[in-house]
Design a protein around this motif. Structure first.
Motif, PDB file in Angstrom:
ATOM      1  N   ARG A 211       0.851  -1.183   0.000  1.00  0.00           N
ATOM      2  CA  ARG A 211       0.000   0.000   0.000  1.00  0.00           C
ATOM      3  C   ARG A 211       0.892   1.241   0.000  1.00  0.00           C
ATOM      4  O   ARG A 211       1.824   1.325   0.774  1.00  0.00           O
ATOM      5  CB  ARG A 211      -0.883   0.030   1.258  1.00  0.00           C
ATOM      6  N   ASN A 212       0.561   2.173  -0.816  1.00  0.00           N
ATOM      7  CA  ASN A 212       1.304   3.423  -0.815  1.00  0.00           C
ATOM      8  C   ASN A 212       1.085   4.130   0.517  1.00  0.00           C
ATOM      9  O   ASN A 212      -0.035   4.280   0.985  1.00  0.00           O
ATOM     10  CB  ASN A 212       0.831   4.316  -1.964  1.00  0.00           C
ATOM     11  N   GLY A 213       2.169   4.530   1.128  1.00  0.00           N
ATOM     12  CA  GLY A 213       2.074   5.235   2.396  1.00  0.00           C
ATOM     13  C   GLY A 213       2.094   4.340   3.608  1.00  0.00           C
ATOM     14  O   GLY A 213       2.163   4.818   4.717  1.00  0.00           O
ATOM     15  N   GLY A 214       2.013   2.993   3.414  1.00  0.00           N
ATOM     16  CA  GLY A 214       2.053   2.071   4.545  1.00  0.00           C
ATOM     17  C   GLY A 214       3.479   1.863   5.024  1.00  0.00           C
ATOM     18  O   GLY A 214       4.450   2.190   4.341  1.00  0.00           O
ATOM     19  N   ARG A 215       3.614   1.288   6.232  1.00  0.00           N
ATOM     20  CA  ARG A 215       4.918   1.018   6.813  1.00  0.00           C
ATOM     21  C   ARG A 215       5.497  -0.242   6.191  1.00  0.00           C
ATOM     22  O   ARG A 215       4.918  -1.327   6.275  1.00  0.00           O
ATOM     23  CB  ARG A 215       4.778   0.863   8.328  1.00  0.00           C
TER      24      ARG A 215
END
Length: 637
Positions: free
Chosen positions: A139-143
């Motif tokens: 996911r974009n922006g996930g850790r």
């Protein structure tokens, strides 16, 4: 969806699959041109056959399984249930079970079976696929998370992230694995690539923007964990670990299966396997006495013994506050166990005898002792009185009042002792061995090394020093010790109690020794600091009575195996019983008071080679012994 609705939905899906499979089998068999006679035969057969298949599926509990966790076992269940249903359908078709035969080619039943397995299996697998892939992994922006270890544990961690059932929500996603196995390089697991080895971790953290590293190797040795911690240090990524089975069994991990790394992980020990039946056999329903019950080892002994349902548990100690605290804890945790609080000095022969006369303990764990090495160098006479005479007082009472088992908690410092504390524990072992020769009570000693979290141990000292901003004090860069967790040591002590026949000195497998300097560095790193920059490490010099290397056996002892793979029996060297009796008589005189020189001279009666070196960098009277499962260097098992 409740259980009944779910079951009815699955039955409906299976019924459709059975019917569809039969007509698809006919279509494949006849290339799409099916004669009316076969269609009529199928229409006559399929209602009852469907009931047979559904009944078979029900019998094999296909409607009681969690299909979101479907695996090879569920596939085998589908295959078996389908074959049973097919056998019933063939019987119906060819043995005139219902008014005549059903004209279908034999090959149809083979195709039908294969197609049912495929359709029913696909219906179940689709639920798992939906569950695991309903959200994209990245996911974009996930850790971004990197998993260390591409084995079974790593696969489990990957599934945890896919299912989102571990509390991470949508904030984290794994980008791949690292594993040192060359056969796994370049391969994928659950769609995630093996990106390299542990040496590639710093590069991967930078390339993929890794914010979290999960170590998924629960059975690996602590040395490997320490190396991984060193590699990960400085990357900026948060380091977490999948706990071993020991954590799960003893209840220390309750909710989140992935936790922050702890000092126990870098020391690394394999899970203890215990014979619960044997342990319960000699403790259940018996009167059990634990001396030193308020100490770190004694209190854990009380907790674990209470779990085996003793008839009465006596908590004996000299400190009223510690006995009160363990009594309060056990009263809450084990309300059905009868407890006795005994604030008694083990050197008080009359008080100990009165306690034994009143309660008649069948099993005695003697953990009461002075254990602090430098402090006992300053108080040598007290070490002898408490550790030697106290042991003799309790052992005599056990013999007099016919206890069944007496277990002395000893230490690796009793081997080739160079400290007053170590020498006092070795003499205590001799007392127990001598009692075993002439008593019906089964006497034994259990010898092991340092335990994590005990009072006065190095780990809490380092924690306090790190919290204060340093420096962390290490006596010598080569100082090495064995370590165990307290619950692990106590489990093995209780297990050894089940093996006692009389006179043994049990030696616990301590695993690999750990350098105290490495331990200090690892603790600083785990606290988020840089050794030598944020927190200084200062060498203070070897203290009086300390050795750089602890030993489990003397060069003349050797070991014998027991039925437990991590408990061995030392073959102790002979000692002069007359000298021991002379020593005990002298130190038991009311007027006996001795300074260091006097205590050393007296100890040489029973330990001819004993000496206390103060300030030398290395004090060692025998061979350094590395203790492991199969070999002790210089000692054949």
């Amino acid at each position: 969806m409740n259980r009944i609705t779910r079951t009815l939905a699955l039955i409906t899906v299976d019924a459709v699959a059975v019917n569809a499979a039969l007509f698809l089998a006919l279509w494949l068999r006849f290339d799409g041109v099916i004669k009316p006679v076969y269609i009529n035969g199928a229409l006559r057969l399929v209602p009852l056959a469907t009931l047979f298949y559904i009944a078979s599926f029900y019998s094999f509990r296909l409607y009681n399984r969690l299909w979101q966790y479907a695996s090879i076992n569920e596939l085998l269940a589908i295959v078996t249930a389908t074959l049973v249903g097919t056998m019933a359908s063939v019987s119906l078709a060819y043995f005139r079970m219902v008014g005549g035969t059903f004209p279908l080619p034999r090959s149809i039943f083979a195709l039908w079976t294969i197609l049912i397995i495929a359709l029913v299996g696909l219906s179940r697998l689709s639920w798992r696929l939906f569950r695991e892939y309903r959200f994209p992994m990245v996911r974009n922006g996930g850790r971004a998370v990197l998993i260390v270890g591409a084995g079974d544990a790593g696969a489990m961690v990957a599934r945890e992230f896919r299912s989102r059932s571990n509390g991470y929500g949508s904030e984290a996603h794994p980008v791949g694995f690292v594993d040192d196995d060359p056969n796994k390089q370049g391969r994928t697991l659950y769609g995630l690539p093996v990106l390299g080895t542990r040496d590639d971790i710093p590069r991967l953290v930078e390339d993929f923007g890794i914010e979290e590293i999960v170590i998924a190797m629960p059975s690996v040795r602590g040395k490997i964990i320490r190396e991984i911690v060193e590699i990960c240090h400085g990357t900026g990524a948060e380091l977490r670990i999948l706990p071993g089975i020991y954590d799960l069994l003893d209840g220390s991990v309750k909710v989140d299966p992935i936790r922050e790394i702890r000092i126990e992980d870098i020391l690394g020990r394999e899970p203890v396997q215990v014979d619960l039946a044997a342990m319960a056999g000699y403790l259940a329903g018996e009167v059990v006495l634990v001396t030193g019950a308020g100490g770190s080892i004694g209190s854990e002994l009380c907790r674990q013994v209470a779990g085996f349902g003793p008839g009465l548990l006596i908590l004996l100690g000299h400190g009223e506050n510690s006995i009160y605290e363990i009594h309060q804890e056990l009263s809450r945790s084990f309300p059905d166990i009868e407890l006795v609080q005994a604030v008694v000095d083990v050197k008080d022969e009359a008080a100990v005898d009165q306690l034994f006369r009143k309660y008649k303990p069948a099993v005695v764990f003697h953990a009461a002792a002075h254990k602090h090495v430098p402090l006992m160098e300053m108080n040598p006479a007290e070490a002898i009185k408490n550790n030697v005479l106290g042991t003799r007082v309790v052992a005599r009472a056990a013999d007099k009042h016919r206890s069944k088992v007496f277990v002395l908690i000893s230490t690796d410092k009793a081997v080739n002792p160079t400290s007053i504390m170590g020498a006092s524990k070795r003499v205590a072992e001799m007392v127990v061995q001598e009692m075993a020769r002439r008593s019906k009570t089964r006497f034994a000693a259990v010898r092991f090394g340092n335990v994590l979290g005990s009072r006065g141990s190095v780990v809490p000292l380092f924690q306090r020093q790190i919290a204060a901003g340093g420096p962390v004090t290490v006596t010598h860069p080569e100082m090495t010790r064995y370590f165990m967790t307290i619950p692990e040591a106590v489990q093995l002590v209780i297990q050894a109690g089940a093996l006692v026949r009389g006179g043994e000195i049990f030696v616990l497998d301590m695993g690999e020794p750990v350098k105290i300097l490495d331990l200090a560095r690892s603790m600083i790193i785990l606290s988020g600091y840089e050794p030598g920059r944020d927190i200084e490490i200062v060498f203070t010099g070897v203290r009086p009575g300390e050795k750089l290397y602890e030993e489990i056996l003397t060069a003349g002892e050797g070991v014998n195996a027991t039925s437990h793979e991590r408990i061995f029996i030392a073959r102790p060297e002979e000692f002069d019983v007359a000298r021991l009796e002379r020593f005990l008589w002298l130190v038991s005189q009311p007027s006996w008071r001795a300074d260091m020189a006097g205590v050393e001279e007296l100890l040489r009666l029973v330990l001819p080679g004993f000496r206390v070196d103060k300030g030398q960098e290395l004090v060692q009277l025998g061979e350094v012994v590395s203790f492991g499962k199969e070999v002790i260097r210089g000692h054949a098992l």
